[in-house]
Design an enzyme around this catalytic site. Sequence first.
Site, mmCIF file in Angstrom:
data_model
loop_
_atom_site.group_PDB
_atom_site.id
_atom_site.type_symbol
_atom_site.label_atom_id
_atom_site.label_comp_id
_atom_site.label_asym_id
_atom_site.label_seq_id
_atom_site.Cartn_x
_atom_site.Cartn_y
_atom_site.Cartn_z
ATOM 1 C CG HIS A 120 16.864 5.834 -15.831
ATOM 2 N ND1 HIS A 120 18.115 6.361 -16.081
ATOM 3 C CD2 HIS A 120 16.220 6.740 -15.040
ATOM 4 C CE1 HIS A 120 18.231 7.528 -15.470
ATOM 5 N NE2 HIS A 120 17.105 7.786 -14.832
ATOM 6 C CE LYS A 122 18.115 9.122 -11.341
ATOM 7 N NZ LYS A 122 17.714 10.122 -12.335
ATOM 8 C CE LYS A 128 -11.667 -0.598 5.851
ATOM 9 N NZ LYS A 128 -12.686 0.282 6.402
ATOM 10 C CG ASP A 180 -13.430 1.129 9.660
ATOM 11 O OD1 ASP A 180 -12.880 2.241 9.603
ATOM 12 O OD2 ASP A 180 -13.207 0.215 8.846
#
Length: 537
Positions: free
Chosen positions: A146, A173, A320, A358
Amino acid sequence: MDSPQNILLASEGLRVGVDDVRRSSTLICAPIMAESVDKMVVDMGNAKALGADLVEIRLDHLKCFNCSEHLKILIKESPLPTLITYRPKWEGGQYDGDEKYRLDALRLAMELGADYIDVELQVAHAFIDSIYGKKPEKFKVIVSSHNYQETPSVEALGNLVARIQATGADIVKIATSALDITDVARIFHITVHSQVSTVPTIGLVMGERGLISRILCAKFGGYLTFGTLDSGIVSAPGQPTMKDILHLYNFRQIGTDTKVFGIIGKPVSHSKSPILHNKAFKSVGFNGVYVHLLVDDIANFLRSYSSVDFAGFSVTIPHKEAALKCCDEVDPVAKAIGAINCIIRRPTDGKLFGFNTDYVGAISAIEDGLKGSHNSGSLTVSPLAGRLFVVIGAGGAGKALAYGAKQKGARIAIANRTYDRARELADTIGGDALSLADLDNFHPEDGMILANTTSIGMQPKVDETPISKHALGSYSLVFDAVYTPKMTRLLKEAKEAGATVVSGLEMFIGQAYEQFERFTGLPAPKELFRKVMDGSL
Protein backbone atom coordinates in the site's frame (compact mmCIF):
# COMPACT_ATOMS: atom_id res chain seq x y z
CA MET A 1 2.47 10.53 -18.78
CA ASP A 2 2.17 6.80 -19.22
CA SER A 3 -0.76 5.57 -21.20
CA PRO A 4 -2.32 2.14 -21.63
CA GLN A 5 -3.12 2.97 -25.24
CA ASN A 6 -0.88 0.28 -26.75
CA ILE A 7 -2.24 -2.52 -24.61
CA LEU A 8 -5.99 -2.05 -24.76
CA LEU A 9 -8.13 -4.12 -27.03
CA ALA A 10 -10.42 -2.48 -29.56
CA SER A 11 -13.93 -3.84 -29.67
CA GLU A 12 -15.33 -5.54 -32.72
CA GLY A 13 -18.96 -6.16 -31.75
CA LEU A 14 -20.42 -3.51 -29.50
CA ARG A 15 -23.74 -5.10 -28.61
CA VAL A 16 -24.35 -7.63 -25.89
CA GLY A 17 -27.55 -9.20 -24.69
CA VAL A 18 -29.31 -7.27 -21.93
CA ASP A 19 -29.29 -10.28 -19.61
CA ASP A 20 -25.91 -11.71 -20.58
CA VAL A 21 -24.14 -13.82 -17.99
CA ARG A 22 -21.13 -12.20 -16.37
CA ARG A 23 -18.48 -11.24 -18.89
CA SER A 24 -15.66 -10.48 -16.47
CA SER A 25 -13.88 -12.93 -14.17
CA THR A 26 -12.99 -10.11 -11.76
CA LEU A 27 -14.37 -10.88 -8.30
CA ILE A 28 -16.18 -8.47 -5.97
CA CYS A 29 -15.00 -8.58 -2.37
CA ALA A 30 -16.94 -6.96 0.49
CA PRO A 31 -14.79 -5.70 3.41
CA ILE A 32 -16.25 -6.76 6.78
CA MET A 33 -15.13 -4.24 9.39
CA ALA A 34 -17.51 -4.62 12.34
CA GLU A 35 -16.21 -4.28 15.90
CA SER A 36 -17.77 -7.58 17.08
CA VAL A 37 -17.78 -11.14 15.75
CA ASP A 38 -21.59 -11.32 15.91
CA LYS A 39 -21.94 -8.19 13.77
CA MET A 40 -19.36 -9.56 11.31
CA VAL A 41 -21.46 -12.71 10.88
CA VAL A 42 -24.53 -10.58 10.13
CA ASP A 43 -22.55 -8.41 7.70
CA MET A 44 -21.25 -11.49 5.85
CA GLY A 45 -24.85 -12.57 5.26
CA ASN A 46 -25.64 -9.09 3.98
CA ALA A 47 -22.63 -9.23 1.65
CA LYS A 48 -23.93 -12.43 0.08
CA ALA A 49 -27.42 -10.96 -0.31
CA LEU A 50 -25.94 -7.90 -2.05
CA GLY A 51 -24.07 -10.07 -4.57
CA ALA A 52 -20.47 -10.25 -3.30
CA ASP A 53 -18.22 -13.12 -4.42
CA LEU A 54 -16.14 -13.18 -1.24
CA VAL A 55 -15.68 -11.29 2.03
CA GLU A 56 -12.56 -9.71 3.51
CA ILE A 57 -12.68 -10.23 7.27
CA ARG A 58 -10.73 -7.36 8.84
CA LEU A 59 -9.58 -8.83 12.15
CA ASP A 60 -7.86 -5.57 13.08
CA HIS A 61 -11.26 -3.87 13.44
CA LEU A 62 -12.47 -6.25 16.17
CA LYS A 63 -12.55 -4.66 19.65
CA CYS A 64 -12.20 -8.06 21.31
CA PHE A 65 -10.46 -10.91 19.46
CA ASN A 66 -9.95 -14.43 20.77
CA CYS A 67 -7.84 -15.88 17.98
CA SER A 68 -8.80 -19.57 17.92
CA GLU A 69 -12.45 -19.24 19.02
CA HIS A 70 -13.36 -16.28 16.84
CA LEU A 71 -11.57 -17.44 13.67
CA LYS A 72 -13.45 -20.76 13.85
CA ILE A 73 -16.78 -18.92 14.06
CA LEU A 74 -16.00 -16.40 11.33
CA ILE A 75 -14.69 -18.95 8.81
CA LYS A 76 -17.39 -21.55 9.57
CA GLU A 77 -20.29 -19.09 9.57
CA SER A 78 -19.30 -17.23 6.40
CA PRO A 79 -21.68 -17.96 3.52
CA LEU A 80 -18.97 -16.82 1.09
CA PRO A 81 -15.27 -17.57 0.52
CA THR A 82 -13.15 -15.74 3.09
CA LEU A 83 -10.14 -13.45 2.79
CA ILE A 84 -8.56 -12.89 6.23
CA THR A 85 -6.71 -9.62 6.74
CA TYR A 86 -5.10 -8.50 9.99
CA ARG A 87 -3.72 -5.14 8.92
CA PRO A 88 -1.10 -3.50 11.17
CA LYS A 89 -0.95 0.25 11.75
CA TRP A 90 2.35 0.46 9.90
CA GLU A 91 0.49 -0.56 6.72
CA GLY A 92 -2.60 1.61 7.27
CA GLY A 93 -4.60 -0.79 9.46
CA GLN A 94 -5.83 -0.81 13.08
CA TYR A 95 -3.67 -3.50 14.72
CA ASP A 96 -0.94 -2.21 17.03
CA GLY A 97 0.07 -5.32 18.97
CA ASP A 98 2.60 -8.12 18.93
CA GLU A 99 3.72 -9.05 15.40
CA LYS A 100 4.18 -12.76 16.18
CA TYR A 101 0.61 -12.98 17.48
CA ARG A 102 -0.68 -11.30 14.28
CA LEU A 103 1.15 -13.67 11.94
CA ASP A 104 0.21 -16.72 14.04
CA ALA A 105 -3.43 -15.68 13.63
CA LEU A 106 -3.04 -15.60 9.84
CA ARG A 107 -1.43 -19.07 9.87
CA LEU A 108 -4.27 -20.37 12.01
CA ALA A 109 -6.83 -18.87 9.60
CA MET A 110 -5.20 -20.92 6.82
CA GLU A 111 -5.38 -24.10 8.92
CA LEU A 112 -9.04 -23.48 9.80
CA GLY A 113 -10.11 -23.27 6.16
CA ALA A 114 -9.84 -19.63 5.06
CA ASP A 115 -9.69 -19.32 1.27
CA TYR A 116 -7.24 -16.40 1.19
CA ILE A 117 -5.08 -14.45 3.58
CA ASP A 118 -3.53 -11.04 2.93
CA VAL A 119 0.02 -10.53 4.18
CA GLU A 120 2.10 -7.36 3.72
CA LEU A 121 5.17 -7.37 1.46
CA GLN A 122 7.41 -6.30 4.35
CA VAL A 123 6.86 -9.64 6.16
CA ALA A 124 5.80 -11.85 3.24
CA HIS A 125 9.10 -13.72 2.61
CA ALA A 126 9.39 -15.02 6.15
CA PHE A 127 5.66 -15.73 6.43
CA ILE A 128 5.44 -17.73 3.21
CA ASP A 129 8.59 -19.67 4.14
CA SER A 130 6.92 -20.57 7.45
CA ILE A 131 3.94 -22.21 5.74
CA TYR A 132 5.95 -23.98 3.03
CA GLY A 133 4.54 -27.46 2.49
CA LYS A 134 1.53 -26.78 4.73
CA LYS A 135 -0.69 -24.85 2.35
CA PRO A 136 -4.05 -26.47 1.47
CA GLU A 137 -4.46 -27.01 -2.28
CA LYS A 138 -6.97 -24.22 -2.98
CA PHE A 139 -5.66 -21.76 -0.40
CA LYS A 140 -4.09 -18.53 -1.77
CA VAL A 141 -1.73 -16.00 -0.22
CA ILE A 142 -2.23 -12.40 -1.35
CA VAL A 143 0.90 -10.32 -0.82
CA SER A 144 0.02 -6.64 -0.63
CA SER A 145 1.75 -3.28 -0.87
CA HIS A 146 0.00 0.00 0.00
CA ASN A 147 1.32 3.40 -1.02
CA TYR A 148 -0.62 6.20 0.70
CA GLN A 149 1.43 8.99 -0.88
CA GLU A 150 1.41 8.46 -4.67
CA THR A 151 1.33 6.11 -7.65
CA PRO A 152 4.89 5.30 -8.78
CA SER A 153 6.05 5.12 -12.42
CA VAL A 154 5.25 2.08 -14.56
CA GLU A 155 8.87 0.96 -14.22
CA ALA A 156 8.75 1.22 -10.42
CA LEU A 157 5.40 -0.60 -10.34
CA GLY A 158 6.83 -3.35 -12.53
CA ASN A 159 9.74 -3.75 -10.14
CA LEU A 160 7.31 -3.87 -7.22
CA VAL A 161 5.29 -6.62 -8.92
CA ALA A 162 8.52 -8.61 -9.41
CA ARG A 163 9.45 -8.18 -5.72
CA ILE A 164 6.01 -9.40 -4.63
CA GLN A 165 6.10 -12.37 -7.00
CA ALA A 166 9.54 -13.28 -5.66
CA THR A 167 8.06 -13.84 -2.18
CA GLY A 168 6.06 -16.77 -3.54
CA ALA A 169 2.78 -14.85 -3.59
CA ASP A 170 -0.19 -16.55 -5.21
CA ILE A 171 -1.76 -13.15 -5.92
CA VAL A 172 -0.16 -9.70 -6.15
CA LYS A 173 -2.00 -6.75 -4.60
CA ILE A 174 -0.91 -3.16 -5.16
CA ALA A 175 -2.88 -0.21 -3.79
CA THR A 176 -1.61 3.28 -4.55
CA SER A 177 -2.91 6.84 -4.12
CA ALA A 178 -4.15 9.07 -6.93
CA LEU A 179 -2.73 12.58 -7.07
CA ASP A 180 -4.27 12.82 -10.55
CA ILE A 181 -6.68 10.58 -12.46
CA THR A 182 -3.93 9.86 -15.00
CA ASP A 183 -2.12 7.89 -12.27
CA VAL A 184 -4.69 5.13 -12.76
CA ALA A 185 -3.45 4.53 -16.32
CA ARG A 186 -0.21 3.16 -14.85
CA ILE A 187 -2.09 0.64 -12.72
CA PHE A 188 -4.13 -0.46 -15.76
CA HIS A 189 -0.82 -0.96 -17.58
CA ILE A 190 0.33 -3.29 -14.80
CA THR A 191 -2.90 -5.31 -14.53
CA VAL A 192 -3.17 -5.78 -18.31
CA HIS A 193 0.40 -7.08 -18.46
CA SER A 194 -0.27 -9.39 -15.53
CA GLN A 195 -2.49 -11.38 -17.89
CA VAL A 196 0.64 -12.95 -19.42
CA SER A 197 1.86 -13.96 -15.94
CA THR A 198 0.76 -16.95 -13.91
CA VAL A 199 0.35 -14.66 -10.89
CA PRO A 200 -2.96 -12.73 -10.88
CA THR A 201 -2.82 -9.05 -9.87
CA ILE A 202 -5.10 -6.79 -7.87
CA GLY A 203 -4.37 -3.18 -8.83
CA LEU A 204 -6.37 -0.41 -7.15
CA VAL A 205 -5.91 3.33 -6.75
CA MET A 206 -7.26 5.01 -3.63
CA GLY A 207 -9.20 8.27 -3.49
CA GLU A 208 -11.94 9.80 -5.65
CA ARG A 209 -9.54 10.27 -8.58
CA GLY A 210 -8.84 6.53 -8.42
CA LEU A 211 -12.48 5.41 -8.58
CA ILE A 212 -12.18 4.17 -12.16
CA SER A 213 -9.54 1.65 -11.06
CA ARG A 214 -12.23 -0.06 -8.97
CA ILE A 215 -14.72 -0.26 -11.86
CA LEU A 216 -12.55 -0.73 -14.93
CA CYS A 217 -10.41 -3.45 -13.32
CA ALA A 218 -13.06 -5.75 -14.82
CA LYS A 219 -11.90 -4.57 -18.26
CA PHE A 220 -8.17 -4.45 -17.59
CA GLY A 221 -7.68 -7.81 -15.90
CA GLY A 222 -7.70 -7.09 -12.16
CA TYR A 223 -8.28 -10.16 -9.98
CA LEU A 224 -10.76 -8.48 -7.66
CA THR A 225 -12.27 -5.20 -6.56
CA PHE A 226 -13.80 -4.10 -3.26
CA GLY A 227 -17.39 -2.98 -2.72
CA THR A 228 -18.65 -1.74 0.64
CA LEU A 229 -21.91 -2.75 2.29
CA ASP A 230 -22.79 0.87 3.07
CA SER A 231 -21.58 4.20 1.75
CA GLY A 232 -19.06 5.86 4.04
CA ILE A 233 -17.90 2.63 5.74
CA VAL A 234 -14.77 1.90 3.72
CA SER A 235 -11.55 -0.02 4.28
CA ALA A 236 -9.68 2.29 1.90
CA PRO A 237 -10.45 5.76 0.47
CA GLY A 238 -12.65 5.83 -2.62
CA GLN A 239 -14.35 2.44 -2.34
CA PRO A 240 -17.79 2.35 -4.01
CA THR A 241 -20.71 0.44 -2.56
CA MET A 242 -21.68 -3.06 -3.68
CA LYS A 243 -24.94 -1.60 -4.94
CA ASP A 244 -23.17 0.94 -7.15
CA ILE A 245 -20.67 -1.57 -8.51
CA LEU A 246 -23.36 -4.02 -9.55
CA HIS A 247 -26.35 -1.82 -10.38
CA LEU A 248 -24.93 1.59 -11.31
CA TYR A 249 -21.90 0.40 -13.28
CA ASN A 250 -23.27 -3.01 -14.42
CA PHE A 251 -19.93 -4.53 -13.32
CA ARG A 252 -20.78 -8.10 -14.34
CA GLN A 253 -21.26 -7.02 -17.96
CA ILE A 254 -17.86 -5.28 -18.27
CA GLY A 255 -15.31 -7.16 -20.37
CA THR A 256 -12.09 -6.51 -22.29
CA ASP A 257 -14.05 -5.21 -25.28
CA THR A 258 -16.32 -2.87 -23.28
CA LYS A 259 -16.13 0.75 -24.42
CA VAL A 260 -15.52 3.37 -21.72
CA PHE A 261 -17.44 6.66 -21.49
CA GLY A 262 -17.59 9.15 -18.68
CA ILE A 263 -18.34 12.58 -17.29
CA ILE A 264 -15.25 14.82 -17.03
CA GLY A 265 -15.58 17.49 -14.35
CA LYS A 266 -14.38 18.99 -11.08
CA PRO A 267 -16.41 18.46 -8.94
CA VAL A 268 -18.11 15.46 -10.53
CA SER A 269 -19.39 13.04 -7.88
CA HIS A 270 -22.83 14.76 -7.87
CA SER A 271 -23.43 14.03 -11.56
CA LYS A 272 -26.36 11.78 -12.43
CA SER A 273 -24.98 11.10 -15.92
CA PRO A 274 -23.59 7.64 -14.99
CA ILE A 275 -27.02 6.54 -13.69
CA LEU A 276 -28.69 7.74 -16.87
CA HIS A 277 -26.26 6.39 -19.46
CA ASN A 278 -25.52 3.05 -17.78
CA LYS A 279 -29.23 2.22 -17.47
CA ALA A 280 -29.71 3.28 -21.08
CA PHE A 281 -26.71 1.22 -22.27
CA LYS A 282 -28.12 -1.83 -20.51
CA SER A 283 -31.65 -1.29 -21.84
CA VAL A 284 -30.50 -1.32 -25.47
CA GLY A 285 -27.81 -3.98 -25.05
CA PHE A 286 -24.88 -1.65 -25.73
CA ASN A 287 -21.48 -2.87 -24.52
CA GLY A 288 -20.33 0.26 -22.71
CA VAL A 289 -19.77 1.59 -19.20
CA TYR A 290 -20.07 5.23 -18.13
CA VAL A 291 -18.04 6.48 -15.13
CA HIS A 292 -17.35 9.58 -13.03
CA LEU A 293 -14.02 11.17 -14.01
CA LEU A 294 -12.61 13.69 -11.52
CA VAL A 295 -10.21 15.54 -13.83
CA ASP A 296 -7.85 18.38 -12.93
CA ASP A 297 -6.25 18.89 -16.37
CA ILE A 298 -8.36 17.75 -19.31
CA ALA A 299 -5.53 17.92 -21.88
CA ASN A 300 -3.41 15.65 -19.69
CA PHE A 301 -6.34 13.28 -19.18
CA LEU A 302 -7.06 12.95 -22.92
CA ARG A 303 -3.38 12.35 -23.69
CA SER A 304 -3.14 9.62 -21.06
CA TYR A 305 -6.34 7.80 -22.01
CA SER A 306 -5.80 7.92 -25.75
CA SER A 307 -6.95 4.40 -26.63
CA VAL A 308 -10.04 4.04 -28.80
CA ASP A 309 -11.45 2.01 -25.89
CA PHE A 310 -12.03 5.38 -24.17
CA ALA A 311 -14.67 6.20 -26.73
CA GLY A 312 -16.52 9.32 -25.59
CA PHE A 313 -16.94 11.85 -22.81
CA SER A 314 -19.41 14.32 -21.44
CA VAL A 315 -17.71 17.51 -20.24
CA THR A 316 -18.91 19.71 -17.41
CA ILE A 317 -17.67 22.59 -15.23
CA PRO A 318 -14.90 23.80 -15.38
CA HIS A 319 -13.54 22.10 -18.52
CA LYS A 320 -15.97 23.04 -21.33
CA GLU A 321 -13.80 25.74 -22.89
CA ALA A 322 -10.45 23.98 -22.40
CA ALA A 323 -11.92 20.79 -23.90
CA LEU A 324 -12.57 22.55 -27.19
CA LYS A 325 -8.83 23.20 -27.61
CA CYS A 326 -8.09 19.51 -27.12
CA CYS A 327 -10.20 18.32 -30.07
CA ASP A 328 -8.96 17.57 -33.58
CA GLU A 329 -12.24 18.82 -35.02
CA VAL A 330 -15.08 20.87 -33.53
CA ASP A 331 -18.68 21.17 -34.67
CA PRO A 332 -19.20 24.67 -36.20
CA VAL A 333 -21.94 25.57 -33.69
CA ALA A 334 -19.73 24.52 -30.78
CA LYS A 335 -16.86 26.51 -32.26
CA ALA A 336 -19.04 29.61 -32.42
CA ILE A 337 -20.08 29.08 -28.81
CA GLY A 338 -16.47 28.54 -27.78
CA ALA A 339 -17.25 25.57 -25.56
CA ILE A 340 -18.11 21.89 -25.85
CA ASN A 341 -19.79 19.40 -23.54
CA CYS A 342 -19.37 16.23 -25.61
CA ILE A 343 -16.28 14.54 -27.07
CA ILE A 344 -16.39 11.55 -29.40
CA ARG A 345 -13.25 9.55 -30.25
CA ARG A 346 -13.33 8.22 -33.82
CA PRO A 347 -12.64 4.47 -33.64
CA THR A 348 -10.63 4.30 -36.86
CA ASP A 349 -7.86 6.73 -35.94
CA GLY A 350 -8.55 7.97 -32.40
CA LYS A 351 -9.18 11.59 -33.44
CA LEU A 352 -11.34 13.67 -31.09
CA PHE A 353 -14.49 15.46 -32.21
CA GLY A 354 -16.14 18.10 -30.04
CA PHE A 355 -19.84 19.02 -29.88
CA ASN A 356 -22.12 21.20 -27.79
CA THR A 357 -25.45 19.66 -26.84
CA ASP A 358 -26.07 22.03 -23.90
CA TYR A 359 -27.73 24.77 -25.89
CA VAL A 360 -30.10 22.38 -27.68
CA GLY A 361 -31.38 20.90 -24.41
CA ALA A 362 -31.63 24.24 -22.60
CA ILE A 363 -33.25 26.31 -25.36
CA SER A 364 -35.80 23.57 -26.11
CA ALA A 365 -36.70 23.37 -22.41
CA ILE A 366 -37.06 27.17 -22.17
CA GLU A 367 -39.19 27.32 -25.33
CA ASP A 368 -41.39 24.56 -23.94
CA GLY A 369 -41.72 26.59 -20.75
CA LEU A 370 -42.89 29.58 -22.79
CA LYS A 371 -45.56 27.31 -24.36
CA GLY A 372 -44.28 27.93 -27.87
CA SER A 373 -42.87 25.93 -30.75
CA HIS A 374 -39.35 24.62 -30.29
CA ASN A 375 -38.99 23.17 -33.73
CA SER A 376 -36.12 25.22 -35.11
CA GLY A 377 -36.58 23.57 -38.49
CA SER A 378 -40.07 24.98 -38.98
CA LEU A 379 -41.19 28.43 -40.08
CA THR A 380 -42.87 29.04 -36.72
CA VAL A 381 -41.33 31.99 -34.90
CA SER A 382 -39.68 31.01 -31.65
CA PRO A 383 -41.32 32.34 -28.47
CA LEU A 384 -37.86 33.70 -27.66
CA ALA A 385 -37.88 36.07 -30.64
CA GLY A 386 -37.64 39.69 -29.54
CA ARG A 387 -37.47 38.83 -25.82
CA LEU A 388 -34.69 40.11 -23.57
CA PHE A 389 -32.77 37.04 -22.47
CA VAL A 390 -30.51 37.59 -19.45
CA VAL A 391 -27.76 35.02 -18.97
CA ILE A 392 -25.98 34.71 -15.62
CA GLY A 393 -22.46 33.40 -16.21
CA ALA A 394 -19.97 33.84 -19.02
CA GLY A 395 -18.45 30.36 -18.97
CA GLY A 396 -19.08 27.47 -21.34
CA ALA A 397 -22.75 26.95 -20.45
CA GLY A 398 -23.39 30.72 -20.50
CA LYS A 399 -21.94 30.99 -23.98
CA ALA A 400 -24.05 28.05 -25.14
CA LEU A 401 -27.31 29.53 -23.89
CA ALA A 402 -26.52 33.02 -25.13
CA TYR A 403 -25.66 31.68 -28.56
CA GLY A 404 -28.76 29.46 -28.69
CA ALA A 405 -31.10 32.27 -27.60
CA LYS A 406 -29.51 34.66 -30.09
CA GLN A 407 -30.12 32.13 -32.86
CA LYS A 408 -33.81 32.15 -31.90
CA GLY A 409 -34.06 35.92 -32.22
CA ALA A 410 -33.71 36.95 -28.57
CA ARG A 411 -31.88 40.06 -27.41
CA ILE A 412 -29.05 39.15 -25.05
CA ALA A 413 -27.66 40.53 -21.79
CA ILE A 414 -24.79 38.85 -19.97
CA ALA A 415 -24.35 39.17 -16.20
CA ASN A 416 -21.17 37.85 -14.65
CA ARG A 417 -19.29 38.17 -11.37
CA THR A 418 -16.36 39.55 -13.39
CA TYR A 419 -17.67 42.34 -15.58
CA ASP A 420 -14.84 42.09 -18.13
CA ARG A 421 -15.80 38.52 -18.95
CA ALA A 422 -19.43 39.53 -19.36
CA ARG A 423 -18.37 42.36 -21.66
CA GLU A 424 -16.17 40.04 -23.73
CA LEU A 425 -19.01 37.55 -24.33
CA ALA A 426 -21.57 40.31 -24.95
CA ASP A 427 -19.30 41.90 -27.56
CA THR A 428 -18.73 38.55 -29.26
CA ILE A 429 -22.38 37.60 -29.45
CA GLY A 430 -23.90 41.06 -29.77
CA GLY A 431 -25.55 42.11 -26.53
CA ASP A 432 -25.31 44.06 -23.29
CA ALA A 433 -23.12 43.33 -20.28
CA LEU A 434 -23.45 43.94 -16.55
CA SER A 435 -21.84 42.71 -13.37
CA LEU A 436 -23.62 40.23 -11.14
CA ALA A 437 -23.87 42.91 -8.46
CA ASP A 438 -25.85 45.14 -10.87
CA LEU A 439 -28.40 42.42 -11.66
CA ASP A 440 -30.66 43.21 -8.69
CA ASN A 441 -31.37 46.69 -10.10
CA PHE A 442 -31.53 45.69 -13.80
CA HIS A 443 -35.11 46.35 -14.93
CA PRO A 444 -35.23 47.76 -18.48
CA GLU A 445 -38.56 46.00 -19.18
CA ASP A 446 -40.98 43.42 -17.86
CA GLY A 447 -41.39 39.88 -19.19
CA MET A 448 -37.67 39.15 -19.45
CA ILE A 449 -36.17 35.65 -19.38
CA LEU A 450 -33.44 34.74 -16.87
CA ALA A 451 -31.05 31.83 -17.26
CA ASN A 452 -28.55 30.91 -14.53
CA THR A 453 -25.64 28.94 -15.98
CA THR A 454 -23.34 29.12 -12.94
CA SER A 455 -23.01 26.58 -10.12
CA ILE A 456 -24.52 29.03 -7.60
CA GLY A 457 -27.14 27.12 -5.60
CA MET A 458 -25.76 23.66 -6.41
CA GLN A 459 -25.34 21.10 -3.65
CA PRO A 460 -23.98 21.47 -1.06
CA LYS A 461 -24.43 25.28 -1.16
CA VAL A 462 -28.18 25.08 -1.66
CA ASP A 463 -28.91 28.32 0.23
CA GLU A 464 -27.12 30.48 -2.34
CA THR A 465 -28.82 32.35 -5.19
CA PRO A 466 -27.38 34.67 -7.88
CA ILE A 467 -30.15 37.31 -7.64
CA SER A 468 -32.34 38.71 -4.90
CA LYS A 469 -36.00 37.71 -4.76
CA HIS A 470 -37.32 41.25 -5.24
CA ALA A 471 -35.66 41.47 -8.67
CA LEU A 472 -37.37 38.34 -9.98
CA GLY A 473 -40.70 40.09 -10.55
CA SER A 474 -39.36 41.47 -13.85
CA TYR A 475 -39.04 38.00 -15.38
CA SER A 476 -41.72 35.88 -17.01
CA LEU A 477 -39.54 32.75 -17.02
CA VAL A 478 -36.52 31.71 -14.95
CA PHE A 479 -34.29 28.79 -15.92
CA ASP A 480 -31.56 27.29 -13.70
CA ALA A 481 -28.93 25.00 -15.22
CA VAL A 482 -28.30 23.52 -11.76
CA TYR A 483 -30.24 20.26 -11.33
CA THR A 484 -28.95 19.10 -7.94
CA PRO A 485 -31.22 20.03 -6.23
CA LYS A 486 -34.00 20.01 -8.81
CA MET A 487 -35.76 22.98 -7.18
CA THR A 488 -33.02 25.47 -6.33
CA ARG A 489 -33.52 28.52 -4.14
CA LEU A 490 -33.53 30.62 -7.33
CA LEU A 491 -36.39 28.60 -8.81
CA LYS A 492 -38.39 28.55 -5.56
CA GLU A 493 -38.17 32.33 -5.24
CA ALA A 494 -38.90 32.86 -8.94
CA LYS A 495 -42.03 30.73 -8.64
CA GLU A 496 -43.13 32.74 -5.60
CA ALA A 497 -42.57 35.91 -7.66
CA GLY A 498 -44.96 34.61 -10.32
CA ALA A 499 -42.48 33.46 -12.99
CA THR A 500 -42.62 30.22 -14.93
CA VAL A 501 -39.68 28.08 -13.81
CA VAL A 502 -37.67 25.53 -15.79
CA SER A 503 -35.38 23.14 -13.94
CA GLY A 504 -31.89 22.26 -15.11
CA LEU A 505 -33.16 18.69 -15.19
CA GLU A 506 -34.94 19.50 -18.46
CA MET A 507 -31.71 20.79 -19.99
CA PHE A 508 -29.85 17.79 -18.62
CA ILE A 509 -32.24 15.30 -20.19
CA GLY A 510 -32.30 17.16 -23.50
CA GLN A 511 -28.52 17.34 -23.87
CA ALA A 512 -28.20 13.72 -22.74
CA TYR A 513 -30.45 12.47 -25.58
CA GLU A 514 -28.06 13.77 -28.18
CA GLN A 515 -24.95 12.60 -26.32
CA PHE A 516 -26.31 9.07 -26.00
CA GLU A 517 -27.01 8.92 -29.73
CA ARG A 518 -23.50 10.17 -30.54
CA PHE A 519 -21.98 7.65 -28.12
CA THR A 520 -23.89 4.63 -29.38
CA GLY A 521 -25.24 5.38 -32.85
CA LEU A 522 -28.62 4.24 -31.50
CA PRO A 523 -31.85 6.17 -30.83
CA ALA A 524 -32.03 7.48 -27.26
CA PRO A 525 -34.57 5.63 -25.05
CA LYS A 526 -36.26 8.91 -24.11
CA GLU A 527 -38.98 7.43 -21.93
CA LEU A 528 -36.36 5.56 -19.88
CA PHE A 529 -34.28 8.75 -19.49
CA ARG A 530 -37.23 10.59 -18.02
CA LYS A 531 -38.17 7.72 -15.70
CA VAL A 532 -34.61 7.47 -14.42
CA MET A 533 -34.44 11.18 -13.71
CA ASP A 534 -37.81 11.42 -11.96
CA GLY A 535 -36.87 8.45 -9.79
CA SER A 536 -39.55 6.03 -11.01
CA LEU A 537 -36.95 3.58 -12.39
